[in-house]
Scaffold this active site. Structure first.
Site, PDB file in Angstrom:
ATOM      1  N   GLU A 160       0.887  -1.179   0.000  1.00 48.33           N
ATOM      2  CA  GLU A 160       0.000   0.000   0.000  1.00 48.33           C
ATOM      3  C   GLU A 160       0.915   1.217   0.000  1.00 48.33           C
ATOM      4  O   GLU A 160       1.893   1.267   0.762  1.00 48.33           O
ATOM      5  CB  GLU A 160      -0.899  -0.067   1.236  1.00 48.33           C
ATOM      6  CG  GLU A 160      -1.250   1.241   1.914  1.00 48.33           C
ATOM      7  CD  GLU A 160      -2.326   2.036   1.154  1.00 48.33           C
ATOM      8  OE1 GLU A 160      -3.414   1.492   0.882  1.00 48.33           O
ATOM      9  OE2 GLU A 160      -2.062   3.222   0.855  1.00 48.33           O
ATOM     10  N   ALA A 190       0.659   4.157   1.142  1.00 49.59           N
ATOM     11  CA  ALA A 190       0.730   4.958   2.366  1.00 49.59           C
ATOM     12  C   ALA A 190       1.498   4.260   3.480  1.00 49.59           C
ATOM     13  O   ALA A 190       1.732   4.857   4.535  1.00 49.59           O
ATOM     14  CB  ALA A 190      -0.682   5.283   2.852  1.00 49.59           C
ATOM     15  N   SER A 191       1.895   3.012   3.256  1.00 51.50           N
ATOM     16  CA  SER A 191       2.442   2.189   4.341  1.00 51.50           C
ATOM     17  C   SER A 191       3.941   2.390   4.518  1.00 51.50           C
ATOM     18  O   SER A 191       4.725   2.240   3.577  1.00 51.50           O
ATOM     19  CB  SER A 191       2.125   0.718   4.037  1.00 51.50           C
ATOM     20  OG  SER A 191       3.139  -0.154   4.487  1.00 51.50           O
ATOM     21  N   THR A 192       4.340   2.721   5.738  1.00 47.02           N
ATOM     22  CA  THR A 192       5.747   2.997   6.027  1.00 47.02           C
ATOM     23  C   THR A 192       6.641   1.787   5.725  1.00 47.02           C
ATOM     24  O   THR A 192       7.635   1.904   5.010  1.00 47.02           O
ATOM     25  CB  THR A 192       5.927   3.402   7.503  1.00 47.02           C
ATOM     26  OG1 THR A 192       5.215   2.487   8.333  1.00 47.02           O
ATOM     27  CG2 THR A 192       5.405   4.796   7.747  1.00 47.02           C
ATOM     28  N   SER A 224       6.079  -0.698   3.876  1.00 52.68           N
ATOM     29  CA  SER A 224       6.106  -1.038   2.447  1.00 52.68           C
ATOM     30  C   SER A 224       7.250  -0.319   1.753  1.00 52.68           C
ATOM     31  O   SER A 224       7.831  -0.837   0.789  1.00 52.68           O
ATOM     32  CB  SER A 224       4.772  -0.677   1.779  1.00 52.68           C
ATOM     33  OG  SER A 224       3.729  -1.502   2.246  1.00 52.68           O
TER      34      SER A 224
END
EC number: 5.99.1.4
Lengths: 196, 196
Positions: free
Chosen positions: A8, A10-12, A14
């Protein structure tokens, strides 16, 4: 063997895996499949109206310090963005439209680098436009493809498939029927893909 | 440099770190401090009435599969115990009373091995008695020490200190003022303790 990376924008965490995976797979026979999806609907289906790192401020504070340390360890630039979580919908739609393109991995890495390496707002069309230009493609063409109903429905289907697979966070990795959650499991997922 | 391992006897991932840490520190100058505490009061202070792995059944199911894989990777025996989370209060009190004893690390490892390697109920006095016998100490003596009010208050103070440190799960590691959470960060904590 195929390794799917479910992520995703927005995922740190990731950011860590998306930035690391291609180099780790370099020289292997493992077939990488990018699987962008949206965490928002997954979280809402689990009764959460935003990121668990916002709901739980103690865990959130820990996560930012952990991200600083992890980025240092992996040699990745890091700044804490002024907005969290950012709206990654446009980026996810462009990525979904571009999945069969050779530059899709570059796009993913550059979007994450803009967000967590520079603090740029990835919901800002100007930011995504610069990333697309850095991928040597025509931004207008890909903004148009991102807005097509086929692209939107593909992303919705991917998110629904993530839920069906039991994915509850990002990044997650799928190798055969084994699901791994978190950047910390990237090496384990690759090790399994080597032997399967 | 000192490395503190904060752990809870009912915690699955604490099993991994407690089993691995002494071997990883073998031959180093790092001073290991065992810090048993109770997660129950920490969870309750965060609005959770049991383990997050029980509240969230999808994450719980993932955790058990992840534990199987991690134990295989580390060469540790694993069975999913019939009860989760177990009541680790008696074990934590014995450990608290025994912190300055040379066998305290053996005690911690053997309690975790009984629970997650054999499925034994660590709230059962007979199980803890066998572990104490395997440590070559007199069980009655240590059951008595575990029940002293000084021991009980020390364990309560440790749990309160965990909360003050921002600890929200186990295992956690403290090196200087850097807090690390999770078995996945054990190597990072050790690396920091080497250079500090």
């Amino acid at each position: 063997m195929k390794l799917e990376i479910w992520f995703e924008f927005a995922s740190t965490y990731s950011y860590l895996s998306v930035s690391r995976i291609e180099e780790l797979l370099n020289g292997t026979q493992i077939d990488l499949a990018w699987r962008p999806f949206l965490l928002g609907p997954i979280f809402r289906g689990r009764g959460l109206d935003t990121s668990p790192f916002i709901i739980d401020s103690i865990k959130g504070a820990y996560m930012w310090r952990d991200m600083e340390r992890c980025c240092k360890k992996y040699g990745l630039p890091f700044v804490r963005p002024p907005i969290f979580p950012m709206n990654g919908l446009s980026a996810a739609r462009i990525m979904t439209a571009a999945l069969s393109e050779t530059w899709s991995g570059d796009f993913a890495r550059l979007v994450f680098a803009a967000q967590f390496g520079c603090g740029a707002d990835i919901s800002d069309e100007a930011v995504l436009r610069r990333v697309l230009e850095d991928c040597d493609v025509t931004p207008d063409e890909w903004f148009a493809k991102a807005k097509q109903s086929l692209t939107k429905s593909k992303l919705r289907e991917a998110t629904e498939q993530a839920r069906t697979l039991g994915i509850f966070g990002a990044p997650s990795f799928l190798v055969g029927d084994e699901l791994f959650w978190g950047d910390d499991r990237l090496e384990d997922a690759i090790a399994l893909a080597h032997v399967l």
